[in-house]
Design a protein around this motif. Structure first.
Motif, PDB file in Angstrom:
ATOM      1  N   UNK A  11       0.855  -1.174   0.000  1.00 18.97           N
ATOM      2  CA  UNK A  11       0.000   0.000   0.000  1.00 18.97           C
ATOM      3  C   UNK A  11       0.901   1.238   0.000  1.00 18.97           C
ATOM      4  N   UNK A  12       0.430   2.384  -0.478  1.00 16.16           N
ATOM      5  CA  UNK A  12       1.287   3.581  -0.382  1.00 16.16           C
ATOM      6  C   UNK A  12       1.525   3.956   1.089  1.00 16.16           C
ATOM      7  N   UNK A  36       2.260   7.935  -1.824  1.00 15.03           N
ATOM      8  CA  UNK A  36       2.398   7.921  -3.283  1.00 15.03           C
ATOM      9  C   UNK A  36       3.555   8.751  -3.774  1.00 15.03           C
ATOM     10  N   UNK A  62       0.135   0.277  -4.423  1.00 14.53           N
ATOM     11  CA  UNK A  62      -1.136  -0.016  -5.122  1.00 14.53           C
ATOM     12  C   UNK A  62      -2.083   1.175  -4.970  1.00 14.53           C
ATOM     13  N   UNK A  63      -2.686   1.608  -6.068  1.00 10.93           N
ATOM     14  CA  UNK A  63      -3.660   2.701  -6.010  1.00 10.93           C
ATOM     15  C   UNK A  63      -5.069   2.218  -6.378  1.00 10.93           C
ATOM     16  N   UNK A  64      -5.121   1.232  -7.260  1.00 14.61           N
ATOM     17  CA  UNK A  64      -6.441   0.774  -7.744  1.00 14.61           C
ATOM     18  C   UNK A  64      -6.466  -0.757  -7.766  1.00 14.61           C
ATOM     19  N   UNK A 101       0.519   2.880 -11.600  1.00 17.50           N
ATOM     20  CA  UNK A 101       1.252   2.398 -10.418  1.00 17.50           C
ATOM     21  C   UNK A 101       1.266   0.873 -10.355  1.00 17.50           C
TER      22      UNK A 101
ATOM     23  N   UNK B 342       6.708  12.068  -6.934  1.00 20.08           N
ATOM     24  CA  UNK B 342       5.684  13.089  -7.159  1.00 20.08           C
ATOM     25  C   UNK B 342       6.066  14.357  -6.417  1.00 20.08           C
ATOM     26  N   UNK B 424      -4.000   6.078   3.623  1.00 19.37           N
ATOM     27  CA  UNK B 424      -3.747   7.159   2.662  1.00 19.37           C
ATOM     28  C   UNK B 424      -4.847   7.241   1.603  1.00 19.37           C
ATOM     29  N   UNK B 426      -6.274   6.922  -1.820  1.00 20.93           N
ATOM     30  CA  UNK B 426      -5.795   6.159  -2.972  1.00 20.93           C
ATOM     31  C   UNK B 426      -6.421   6.661  -4.270  1.00 20.93           C
ATOM     32  N   UNK B 427      -5.807   6.259  -5.360  1.00 23.11           N
ATOM     33  CA  UNK B 427      -6.296   6.634  -6.681  1.00 23.11           C
ATOM     34  C   UNK B 427      -7.730   6.171  -6.898  1.00 23.11           C
ATOM     35  N   UNK B 428      -8.085   5.046  -6.272  1.00 23.52           N
ATOM     36  CA  UNK B 428      -9.428   4.509  -6.458  1.00 23.52           C
ATOM     37  C   UNK B 428     -10.492   5.495  -5.956  1.00 23.52           C
ATOM     38  N   UNK B 431     -10.621   8.508  -8.298  1.00 25.24           N
ATOM     39  CA  UNK B 431     -11.414   8.168  -9.490  1.00 25.24           C
ATOM     40  C   UNK B 431     -12.912   8.239  -9.173  1.00 25.24           C
ATOM     41  N   UNK B 470      -4.084  15.913  -0.921  1.00 30.03           N
ATOM     42  CA  UNK B 470      -4.421  14.977  -2.005  1.00 30.03           C
ATOM     43  C   UNK B 470      -5.704  15.432  -2.713  1.00 30.03           C
TER      44      UNK B 470
END
Lengths: 466, 490
Positions: A11-12, A36, A62-64, A101, B342, B424, B426-428, B431, B470
């Motif tokens: 995980x980040x 991240x 992992x992000x998604x 990612x 980043x 944290x 997350x990208x999910x 989205x 974020x």
């Protein structure tokens, strides 16, 4: 035999980069509280004389994972095809930049890397980790889970129970506090993940251990050289007839103490460079060598000898000097010189213990005025204070992992008087002999060698702490 | 050797700025080529400097010139003074005689005295300390030693080389103790060079006088000394060569015959026999003048070389250099610089969004809260009533997420999303929010509400800051983050 590669995934913000920084002894790894931070994989090859023995790969988090797993399940045929589906996932999404990612972290695994899955043992376990652990299980690669407790809370047992469902080996490894012994234990465990890796990791551990011993030896030499310069330091100043001699003396004493501080600092920088901590941010309790009331000074009471030890040490030096006379007269003095030397030495050490710098007049100038000098210090305690501080600093630096980004604090030790009291008397006598040689001999080289040999055993003790 | 010492020091000083990994790779490569010298550390370090093939600093090249120049000055001075001394002592203008006793005293006696003092100078300091007053004698003697010229070698060097000379031989701080042996033997070797040159000059002039003039030797003294005692002295002095060079030992008859008195004139003697002393005096000069000085020169040169080599091994950085050359280069660090990171998101700006009325709440990421608990959290965070509660993210199928999106989009009020503060963002989720924004009106407020592990407590400020940054990175002005305040005490 192909080179073992381990991808550090998770995980980040769970300490992947910290683990890599600690194992790779690399201060250049960016470690930030921001999740991240890592967006691309970075490789850390472990090489011995240019030959790569293993490689660590730091990856983005992992992000998604849930969506990635859903895609994989959609394309699943049989369990035997799981690894192939993961590879296809990477091939499919790499060009488009979707799942950037996940592609970056799965790519080395798809190419054959083992898995080092990192979680934070100070945060509670949650179901959001299951999708990524399932993906990792699908890869079929050798894998190990590391519980890295970043904070103070303890959820380690909870994590271990969950991780055992997905990983054959689960270990607790604190990237911030793991000493060298723990680091090599972990490397050996990596070798157990795959039979074909064992030899490589064993070889790597042997090389790292030999390298570590050599660094301790170098640190001991750096400390010995610094000590020699500090013990034999002399500063001098010509003072004209018109100048106020008291002020000149005070200025010269200040300069002498400043030079001592500067030498100590230079020695510390050398030790930091030896342990690959060059350029570290250091905050320290000021080295205040005050002229008066030495025993009232905390640092001197912490690092130096007690008054009794001082007297005994002075007696030792005095007896040695007296012994020389006894020897010269073939024992006709009935060892009286040794006895007198010991008494005088003990008294001088006791009464002279509050003097560090003593200004002497080295000569009268041709056009009037005088030449003042300070040093070498005859204070019996000074070398012990310097050495105690130097060894304490070396210990902090040697034990500090490369995951730390905060300044190194050099506080006094927790246990008062621990270092000097724990020193075996034979070692202390040997040290005192080295200090005496440094004070007396015209060339400091051989005495530095002797002192470095004594300090080697002390500097290597840091790795004995488990 | 001095040049090499300073060159190594300068090369190491330059290396202090180079990356350690790079240094280890380079020096290990050189070290493997010099593996045969691993047992001779100083030779290996010197060979390393040679392999580097660099002149590290301008002015370094004149070190050799200066070293040689000072040596030449000393040799020339010694030679001239030796010649002058010989000419003075053997001055003969045809009347009287050259007094052999005076020549022995001045040319050999003085030299043997200075030789003894030189030997004292060479003794280790701790031996000298055993004899009271010896240090003082030595101090006086060393003050007049011509070798002191070498102590001030720094004056003739280029500034960079002079600084390095002082740095190496005096340490970065003024101390007479660091590498004291190099200075001592540098001076002693130089003084022996002078002494050897002095003796050569002496011998050259002496031989010239013997060849080109007719030196009439004799011996004379005011003291009551008979010829037998002088003969005894001569025999003693001639011990080293009398067995193989009998012609250089004056006979008793010659000693007897060459005594002269200024007042009473001389005994009748064959003029040719007056010159027979020359070979004896020559052997005396060689045996008691030149030979010991040559031996001392060789000894001092050997000790200087040893001291230099030891100094070389004690130069700052040499221990590390030897480690780099002789130990396997163990590298663990990344080869390429860190690039895939980043940039930190700037902190969010703008006015806080004013909220009132009722909202729809979404529990994100497998939060196991009851509807009533969720409603209380929303009220604590934003003072809003909750009209409907949905679940999305982990624990729900992707289809359920889409259903939640539709349900939230049709509701007219703000949308609250409760998340775990300790995890944290997350990208999910990002989205999901982007899809939510696409489905809902542009001006609809979406409030992310991070909750603490203990629902009654307030989340940690650092976690809230991470969530804020974020969410701010999306650039949505109607998206905000509100931490759930601590539960009021009952």
């Amino acid at each position: 035999m192909s080179t073992p590669v381990l991808a550090v995934v998770g995980h980040p913000n769970k300490g992947k980069s910290s683990i890599v920084a600690t194992l790779a002894h690399d201060l250049s790894v960016r470690i930030a509280p921001e999740p991240g931070t890592t967006i691309r994989s970075r490789r850390y090859p472990m090489k011995v004389d240019g030959r790569v023995l293993y490689e660590l790969v730091d990856t983005p988090g992992f992000q998604r994972a849930r969506r990635a797993l859903a895609w994989m399940r959609e394309h699943e045929t049989t369990a035997a095809q799981h690894a192939a589906v993961v590879s296809r996932f990477v091939e499919t999404h790499r060009p488009s930049g979707e799942f950037e990612d996940e592609c970056a972290l799965l790519e080395p695994i798809a190419q054959g890397a083992g898995i080092l899955y990192v979680v934070d043992g100070s945060k509670p376990y949650g179901p959001e980790y299951e999708a990524e652990m399932e993906i990792l299980r699908w890869t079929g690669r050798p894998r190990m889970a590391l519980v890295n407790p970043i904070g103070a809370a303890d959820h380690i047992e909870e994590w271990q129970a969950a991780l055992k469902q997905y990983f054959g080996i689960v270990r607790v490894f604190n990237a911030m506090s793991a000493n060298f012994t723990k680091q090599v234990e972990l490397l050996r465990a990596f070798g157990q993940l795959d039979e074909s890796w064992t030899k490589r990791f064993d070889e790597a551990v042997r090389a790292l251990e030999a390298d570590r011993r050599e660094r301790h030896r170098l640190a001991a030499r750096a400390i010995a050289e610094t000590m020699a310069e500090m013990i034999v330091l002399v500063v001098s100043q010509s003072v004209s007839r018109e100048a106020d001699p008291t002020r000149a003396e005070q200025a010269l004493e200040r300069r002498y103490l400043d030079e001592l501080r500067s030498l100590e600092n230079r020695g510390r920088l050398a030790v930091e460079r030896i342990y690959d901590h060059g350029g570290m941010n250091r905050r320290e309790t000021a080295f205040e060598l005050l002229e008066h009331d030495l025993f009232a000074e905390e640092s001197w009471s912490l690092w130096g000898l007690t008054p009794t030890q001082l007297a005994l040490t002075g007696a030792l030096g005095g007896a040695a000097a007296g012994g020389g006379i006894d020897l010269a007269v073939g024992g006709a003095s009935l060892m009286l010189a040794s006895l007198i030397g010991a008494t005088v030495g003990a008294a001088a050490a006791w009464f002279g213990s509050d003097r560090i710098a003593e200004v002497k007049i080295a000569g009268v100038l041709p056009l009037g005025g005088k030449r003042f000098t300070v040093g070498p210090s005859r204070n019996v305690n000074l070398p012990y204070v310097i050495l105690g501080r130097a060894l304490h600093h070396q210990r902090l630096v040697a034990l500090r992992t490369h995951a730390h980004r905060d300044p190194l604090d050099v506080p006094p030790p927790d246990t008062t008087r621990a270092w000097i009291d724990e020193l075996p008397s034979t070692r202390r006598r040997a040290l005192e002999r080295c200090f005496t040689r440094l004070r007396k001999e015209q060339d400091s080289g051989p005495a530095v060698d002797a002192l470095a040999a004594q300090l080697e055993a002390l500097s290597g003790e840091v790795d004995a702490v488990r | 050797m001095l040049y090499q010492l300073l060159t190594v020091d300068a090369l190491l000083a330059r290396d202090a700025q180079t990356d350690l990994g790079e240094l280890h790779r380079r020096d290990r490569t050189i070290g493997r080529e010099l593996e045969g010298l691993a047992g001779r550390p100083a030779a290996q370090v010197l060979a390393w400097a040679e392999r580097r093939g660099e002149i590290p600093e301008s002015g370094m090249e004149n070190v050799r010139r200066v070293e040689r120049g000072i040596g030449l000055v000393l040799v020339a001075l010694g030679f001239v003074l030796g010649g002058v001394a010989a000419a003075g002592v053997l001055y003969y203008e045809g009347v009287g005689r050259v007094n052999v006793l005076a020549a022995l005293a001045l040319l050999i006696g003085v030299q043997l005295l200075t030789l003894a003092l030189t030997v004292i100078l060479m003794l280790p300091a701790r031996w000298r300390a055993l004899v009271p007053g010896l240090d003082a004698v030595q101090g006086v003697f060393s003050a007049f030693s011509p070798g002191r010229l070498f102590r001030s070698i720094g004056r003739w060097l280029a500034p960079a080389a002079a600084g390095r000379f002082d740095g190496v031989l005096a340490g970065a701080v003024a101390t007479e103790r660091k590498f004291g042996d190099v200075r001592k033997w540098l001076v002693l070797r130089a003084s022996q060079m002078f002494a050897v040159a002095f003796n050569i000059g002496l011998l050259a002039v002496y031989l010239a006088l013997v060849v080109f003039t007719d030196l009439a030797f004799g011996w004379s003294t005011t003291l009551d000394v008979d010829a037998a005692r002088v003969q005894g002295l001569v025999e003693t002095l001639a011990q080293p060569w009398k067995s193989w060079l009998a012609t250089a030992v004056p006979s008793a008859e010659l000693v007897e015959a060459t005594r002269y008195y200024r007042a009473g004139g001389t005994a009748a003697v064959n003029a040719a026999s007056l010159g027979r002393w020359w070979s004896f005096l020559l052997m005396c000069l060689v045996t008691y003048g030149l030979a010991p000085r040559l031996a001392l020169l060789a000894f001092a040169a050997w000790r200087l070389d040893r001291a230099m080599r030891r100094t070389l091994l004690h130069l700052p950085g040499v221990a590390e250099l030897r480690y780099r050359m002789n130990r396997e280069a163990v590298e663990t660090r990344a080869e390429d610089p860190e690039s895939g990171v980043r940039a930190p998101t700037p902190p969010p700006a703008g006015e806080p969004i004013f909220l009132n009325g009722a909202c729809v709440a979404i529990l994100w990421g497998g939060l196991t809260l009851s509807d009533a608990e969720a409603a209380r959290l929303v009220a604590r965070a934003a003072g809003l009533a909750t009209k409907g509660i949905h679940r999305a993210g982990v624990g729900a199928a992707l289809e359920d997420d889409r259903e939640t999106l539709r349900a939230a989009a049709v509701f007219a009020g703000p949308i609250a999303i409760i998340v775990k503060a300790w995890e944290p963002p997350l990208g999910e989720l990002v989205d999901f929010i982007a899809e939510l924004r696409g489905a809902a009106d542009k001006g609809r407020a979406i409030i992310v509400m991070p909750m603490a592990e203990d629902p009654a407590a307030a989340p940690c400020a650092d976690d809230i800051a991470i969530w804020r940054r974020r969410m701010a990175s999306s650039g949505d002005p109607w998206l905000s983050v509100r931490g759930i305040a601590q539960e009021a005490a009952p």
